[in-house]
Motif scaffolding. Structure first.
Motif, PDB file in Angstrom:
ATOM      1  N   LEU A  58       0.767  -1.140  -0.067  1.00  0.00           N
ATOM      2  CA  LEU A  58       0.035  -0.205   0.119  1.00  0.00           C
ATOM      3  C   LEU A  58       0.936   1.256  -0.061  1.00  0.00           C
ATOM      4  CD1 LEU A  58      -3.040   1.224   0.439  1.00  0.00           C
ATOM      5  CD2 LEU A  58      -2.069   1.718   2.803  1.00  0.00           C
ATOM      6  N   GLU A  59       0.520   2.078  -0.860  1.00  0.00           N
ATOM      7  CA  GLU A  59       1.332   3.396  -1.027  1.00  0.00           C
ATOM      8  C   GLU A  59       0.116   4.478  -0.866  1.00  0.00           C
ATOM      9  OE1 GLU A  59       3.704   3.270  -4.244  1.00  0.00           O
ATOM     10  OE2 GLU A  59       4.188   5.316  -4.010  1.00  0.00           O
ATOM     11  N   VAL A  60       0.245   5.108   0.210  1.00  0.00           N
ATOM     12  CA  VAL A  60      -0.680   6.455   0.206  1.00  0.00           C
ATOM     13  C   VAL A  60       0.261   7.880  -0.039  1.00  0.00           C
ATOM     14  CG1 VAL A  60      -2.138   7.792   1.888  1.00  0.00           C
ATOM     15  CG2 VAL A  60      -2.398   5.230   1.852  1.00  0.00           C
ATOM     16  N   ALA A  61      -0.079   8.581  -1.125  1.00  0.00           N
ATOM     17  CA  ALA A  61       0.693   9.793  -1.385  1.00  0.00           C
ATOM     18  C   ALA A  61       0.203  10.868  -1.292  1.00  0.00           C
ATOM     19  CB  ALA A  61       1.498   9.438  -2.487  1.00  0.00           C
ATOM     20  N   ASP A  62       0.335  11.790  -0.306  1.00  0.00           N
ATOM     21  CA  ASP A  62      -0.048  13.172  -0.222  1.00  0.00           C
ATOM     22  C   ASP A  62      -1.633  13.237  -0.595  1.00  0.00           C
ATOM     23  OD1 ASP A  62       0.639  15.607   0.189  1.00  0.00           O
ATOM     24  OD2 ASP A  62       1.287  16.102  -2.017  1.00  0.00           O
ATOM     25  N   ILE A  63      -2.525  12.616   0.359  1.00  0.00           N
ATOM     26  CA  ILE A  63      -3.678  12.697   0.045  1.00  0.00           C
ATOM     27  C   ILE A  63      -4.544  13.781   1.039  1.00  0.00           C
ATOM     28  CG2 ILE A  63      -4.015  10.387  -0.615  1.00  0.00           C
ATOM     29  CD1 ILE A  63      -5.332   9.813   2.121  1.00  0.00           C
ATOM     30  N   ASP A  64      -5.404  14.372   0.386  1.00  0.00           N
ATOM     31  CA  ASP A  64      -6.335  15.684   1.418  1.00  0.00           C
ATOM     32  C   ASP A  64      -7.798  14.753   1.190  1.00  0.00           C
ATOM     33  OD1 ASP A  64      -4.226  16.929   0.785  1.00  0.00           O
ATOM     34  OD2 ASP A  64      -5.209  18.795   1.279  1.00  0.00           O
ATOM     35  N   THR A  65      -8.322  14.588   2.474  1.00  0.00           N
ATOM     36  CA  THR A  65      -9.499  13.968   2.541  1.00  0.00           C
ATOM     37  C   THR A  65     -10.676  14.857   3.027  1.00  0.00           C
ATOM     38  OG1 THR A  65      -8.703  11.947   2.469  1.00  0.00           O
ATOM     39  CG2 THR A  65     -11.041  12.269   3.188  1.00  0.00           C
ATOM     40  N   TYR A  66     -11.812  15.061   2.970  1.00  0.00           N
ATOM     41  CA  TYR A  66     -12.897  16.052   3.331  1.00  0.00           C
ATOM     42  C   TYR A  66     -14.144  15.241   3.778  1.00  0.00           C
ATOM     43  CZ  TYR A  66     -10.336  19.851   1.113  1.00  0.00           C
ATOM     44  OH  TYR A  66      -9.525  20.715   0.632  1.00  0.00           O
ATOM     45  N   TYR A  67     -14.835  15.556   4.759  1.00  0.00           N
ATOM     46  CA  TYR A  67     -16.139  15.153   5.033  1.00  0.00           C
ATOM     47  C   TYR A  67     -17.088  16.367   4.499  1.00  0.00           C
ATOM     48  CZ  TYR A  67     -14.630  11.138   7.668  1.00  0.00           C
ATOM     49  OH  TYR A  67     -14.262  10.054   8.290  1.00  0.00           O
ATOM     50  N   GLY A  68     -17.687  16.520   3.374  1.00  0.00           N
ATOM     51  CA  GLY A  68     -18.428  17.658   3.041  1.00  0.00           C
ATOM     52  C   GLY A  68     -17.545  18.624   2.894  1.00  0.00           C
ATOM     53  N   LEU A  69     -17.586  19.777   3.663  1.00  0.00           N
ATOM     54  CA  LEU A  69     -16.654  21.028   3.639  1.00  0.00           C
ATOM     55  C   LEU A  69     -15.571  21.004   4.443  1.00  0.00           C
ATOM     56  CD1 LEU A  69     -19.333  24.016   2.909  1.00  0.00           C
ATOM     57  CD2 LEU A  69     -17.835  22.926   1.443  1.00  0.00           C
ATOM     58  N   SER A  70     -15.651  19.962   5.214  1.00  0.00           N
ATOM     59  CA  SER A  70     -14.535  19.874   6.572  1.00  0.00           C
ATOM     60  C   SER A  70     -13.221  19.315   5.945  1.00  0.00           C
ATOM     61  CB  SER A  70     -15.113  19.481   7.831  1.00  0.00           C
ATOM     62  OG  SER A  70     -16.149  18.888   7.739  1.00  0.00           O
ATOM     63  N   HIS A  71     -12.261  19.966   5.840  1.00  0.00           N
ATOM     64  CA  HIS A  71     -11.140  19.385   5.430  1.00  0.00           C
ATOM     65  C   HIS A  71     -10.422  18.675   6.558  1.00  0.00           C
ATOM     66  CE1 HIS A  71      -7.194  20.378   3.019  1.00  0.00           C
ATOM     67  NE2 HIS A  71      -7.437  19.072   3.101  1.00  0.00           N
ATOM     68  N   ILE A  72     -10.174  17.353   6.582  1.00  0.00           N
ATOM     69  CA  ILE A  72      -9.830  16.475   7.661  1.00  0.00           C
ATOM     70  C   ILE A  72      -8.185  15.873   7.368  1.00  0.00           C
ATOM     71  CG2 ILE A  72     -10.253  14.280   9.057  1.00  0.00           C
ATOM     72  CD1 ILE A  72     -12.675  16.348   8.943  1.00  0.00           C
ATOM     73  N   LEU A  73      -7.910  15.530   6.388  1.00  0.00           N
ATOM     74  CA  LEU A  73      -6.543  14.965   6.118  1.00  0.00           C
ATOM     75  C   LEU A  73      -5.833  15.890   5.210  1.00  0.00           C
ATOM     76  CD1 LEU A  73      -6.863  11.057   5.458  1.00  0.00           C
ATOM     77  CD2 LEU A  73      -6.657  12.482   7.639  1.00  0.00           C
ATOM     78  N   PHE A  74      -4.449  16.385   5.659  1.00  0.00           N
ATOM     79  CA  PHE A  74      -3.811  17.244   4.946  1.00  0.00           C
ATOM     80  C   PHE A  74      -2.633  16.628   4.455  1.00  0.00           C
ATOM     81  CE2 PHE A  74      -6.309  19.391   8.013  1.00  0.00           C
ATOM     82  CZ  PHE A  74      -6.799  20.498   7.133  1.00  0.00           C
ATOM     83  N   GLY A  75      -2.384  16.234   3.093  1.00  0.00           N
ATOM     84  CA  GLY A  75      -1.011  15.460   2.749  1.00  0.00           C
ATOM     85  C   GLY A  75      -0.570  14.453   3.555  1.00  0.00           C
ATOM     86  N   VAL A  76      -1.491  13.722   3.633  1.00  0.00           N
ATOM     87  CA  VAL A  76      -0.955  12.403   4.279  1.00  0.00           C
ATOM     88  C   VAL A  76      -0.405  11.298   3.598  1.00  0.00           C
ATOM     89  CG1 VAL A  76      -1.925  10.147   5.587  1.00  0.00           C
ATOM     90  CG2 VAL A  76      -3.018  12.456   6.204  1.00  0.00           C
ATOM     91  N   SER A  77       0.712  10.925   3.721  1.00  0.00           N
ATOM     92  CA  SER A  77       1.516   9.942   3.071  1.00  0.00           C
ATOM     93  C   SER A  77       1.841   8.780   4.036  1.00  0.00           C
ATOM     94  CB  SER A  77       2.762  10.590   2.271  1.00  0.00           C
ATOM     95  OG  SER A  77       2.299  11.456   1.486  1.00  0.00           O
TER      96      SER A  77
END
Ligand SMILES: Nc1ncnc2c1ncn2[C@@H]1O[C@H](COP(=O)(O)OP(=O)(O)OP(=O)(O)O)[C@@H](O)[C@H]1O
Ligand SMILES: [Mg+2]
Lengths: 232, 292
Positions: A2-21
């Motif tokens: 598994l390779e997670v590269a620089d992800i940004d995840t949101y729930y609707g408008l709330s920004h939860i993950l910032f550049g997670v790798s």
């Protein structure tokens, strides 16, 4: 694996993950440590395709997972054990396991008999309704159910949360057995002691950012990181 | 009051309850698994009745006509259901309930126009096959044969649904998907096809109800209105998504209707509704456990 590269995840408008790798290699147990609300579950939901990231890429076995539905990711070998268990309460223990099996006479590694070997309590209660199990038993059932899909990679979201010390030990042993059986694990935890007992290395997540990554030993010795990002 | 008249009226009420049960079971199954209140369910029942009529007519004197209609009409309705589900509904599950209600209402309007286009506005009828026609008598107690047939078939359908839900993989997955569809997907199951199958089963039951009612009534446009209202009330008093609840609801409905006819014929129509009100006052979530 598994390779997670620089992800940004949101729930609707709330920004939860910032550049997670993060990376998990085949055969490893990697822990994702962080306190309540740090973003552990969101990371797992992103990987499983339940809350797909808006930016960044996730590769599983080398293939990008963007746009792939969760049920197809499951068939490619990812399993997810959610923190709130989500046992099908109206189905019996046996039925909970049965519906997860891809075909009735399961050719892969895992079948009901083998799950019962790992979790003997479940065998005694196989015809009990899932909703009538204790919290600890439900956790085991959730893990067993995930194993029935014959995964190569399993996302375990706080499997020991709220369990009595004896049960925590039991789950730790079971995770080590899974590792010995060749499974790759990403384990979300708040309890650094348990996590370090079973993992090879770990990431520390806080406020949706990966703050630190190191081997078990380094994590254990780094008092500063422990104080700053984790409960001790 | 003549006890044999009472008994036959009750019997006819019970027989009618069996048809109500079969149609309501389809509605409640779809409500339970897909969470879709399908207002077009009554139209599917009507299509079942008209299709049964056409098949029986085409086969004319063939004594097997009715039986063939009884099998083929539900299949035709199921096929219509599959088209509706794949073509429309499957894209809408994420929407809120009000939208789903409006969509199925739209489908109902379209289906009703199609029925009008294909079969026209005339009244139609189907004659039951010889062995189910007329009645036999026990003392001075007349029992319509067709009612006996329905009273046998109803419990068989209930048993079949129980077996489907509890003994088949599809049934078990449906029960799981009813409460947590996301988790079912996580297990590698394509929930979309599970929903399609559940919707088709619901339509099959609507079609079967329509085919069964065909010999007992005049088939006409508008027959969908009463049944859909009755079925929604039945599944509400039974507990949404609960098949046994649909059975109990249908029995309460059918029997109270005949009792009404017996004691206060001019107000008979009010009786089942009064029962619904009483049940809902006492148990607002229905008699049996609702999956909602
Ligand atoms: N469905 C949601 N909608 C909006 N915000 C959410 C949602 N779920 C979680 N959050 C927010 O996202 C952040 C990260 O939550 P997440 O569940 O990933 O944390 P966690 O590390 O798993 O915490 P815990 O240890 O409590 O399980 C939190 O601030 C939380 O409030
Ligand atoms: Mg969490």
């Amino acid at each position: 694996m598994l390779e997670v590269a620089d992800i940004d995840t949101y729930y609707g408008l709330s920004h939860i993950l910032f550049g997670v790798s993060l990376r998990v290699e085949r055969g490893e147990v990697v822990c994702l440590l962080g306190r309540n609300g740090a973003g552990k579950t969101t990371t797992m939901r992103s990987i499983m395709g339940l809350t797909p990231p808006r930016r960044g890429t996730i590769r599983f076995k080398g293939k990008p997972t963007a746009g792939v539905e969760p049920y197809l990711l499951a068939r490619q070998g990812i399993a997810y054990v959610p923190d709130n268990r989500r046992i099908f309460a109206e189905l019996t223990v046996g039925e909970n396991l049965e519906i997860a099996a891809r075909d009735a006479n399961q050719k892969g590694e895992w079948n009901q008999a083998r799950v019962f070997e790992l979790f003997p309590v479940l065998k005694e209660k196989r015809s009990r309704k899932g909703g009538h199990l204790s919290g600890g038993e439900q956790k085991m059932l959730a893990i067993g159910r995930a194993l029935m899909t014959n995964p190569d990679f399993i996302l375990l979201d706080e499997p020991m949360e709220g369990l009595a010390p004896l049960l925590v030990r039991a789950i730790e042993d079971q995770i080590l057995q899974l590792k010995a059986a060749g499974l790759t694990v990403l384990l979300a935890e708040q309890n650094i002691n348990s996590a370090l007992r079973v993992s090879n290395r770990g990431y520390v997540i806080d406020d949706g950012h990966i703050r630190y990554t190191a081997s078990v030993k380094e994590l254990w010795e780094n008092q500063e990181v422990r104080n700053k990002y984790l409960l001790v | 009051m003549d006890p044999s008249a009472v008994a036959s009226l009750l019997l006819v009420g019970l027989a009618r309850a069996m048809i109500l049960f079969i149609v309501a079971a389809g509605l409640t199954f779809v409500l339970g698994v897909l969470r879709v209140p399908n207002i077009a369910h009554g139209s599917l029942y009507m299509i079942g009745a008209f299709t049964a009529f056409t098949i029986a007519e085409v086969l004319g004197k063939n004594p097997a006509g009715f039986w063939i209609a009884l099998v083929v009409a539900p299949l035709v309705v199921a096929a219509v259901g599959l088209i509706i589900e794949r073509g429309l509904l499957s894209h809408l599950y994420q929407r809120e309930h009000l939208m789903l209600i409006l969509f199925t209402f739209g489908i109902m309007l379209i289906l009703n126009d199609m029925v009008k286009f294909v079969w026209g506005a005339d009244y139609r009828s189907v004659t039951p096959p010889e062995i189910l026609d007329g009645s036999f008598t026990l003392g001075d107690f007349a029992i319509p044969r067709y009612s006996i047939f329905l009273l046998i078939l109803g419990p068989l359908v209930a048993l079949g649904l129980w077996l489907l839900s509890n003994k088949t993989r599809l049934g078990k997955i449906s029960r799981a998907a009813a409460v947590d569809r996301e988790m079912v997907g996580v297990l590698g199951i394509n929930v979309s096809w599970v929903f399609a199958a559940a919707f088709v089963i619901g339509c099959l039951l609507a079609g079967l109800g329509g085919a069964l009612v065909a010999p007992t009534t005049s088939i006409s446009l508008g027959m969908d209105h009463t049944i859909i209202i009755e079925c929604f009330l039945i599944v509400t008093i039974g507990g949404l998504g609960n098949t046994w609840g649909a059975l109990i609801g249908a029995l309460l409905f059918g029997v109270s209707q005949s009792l009404g006819l017996l004691f206060l014929p001019q107000y008979a129509i009010v009786f089942p509704y009064a029962i619904v009100v009483i049940v809902l006052l006492l148990r607002p979530r229905g008699l049996l456990r609702s999956v909602w």
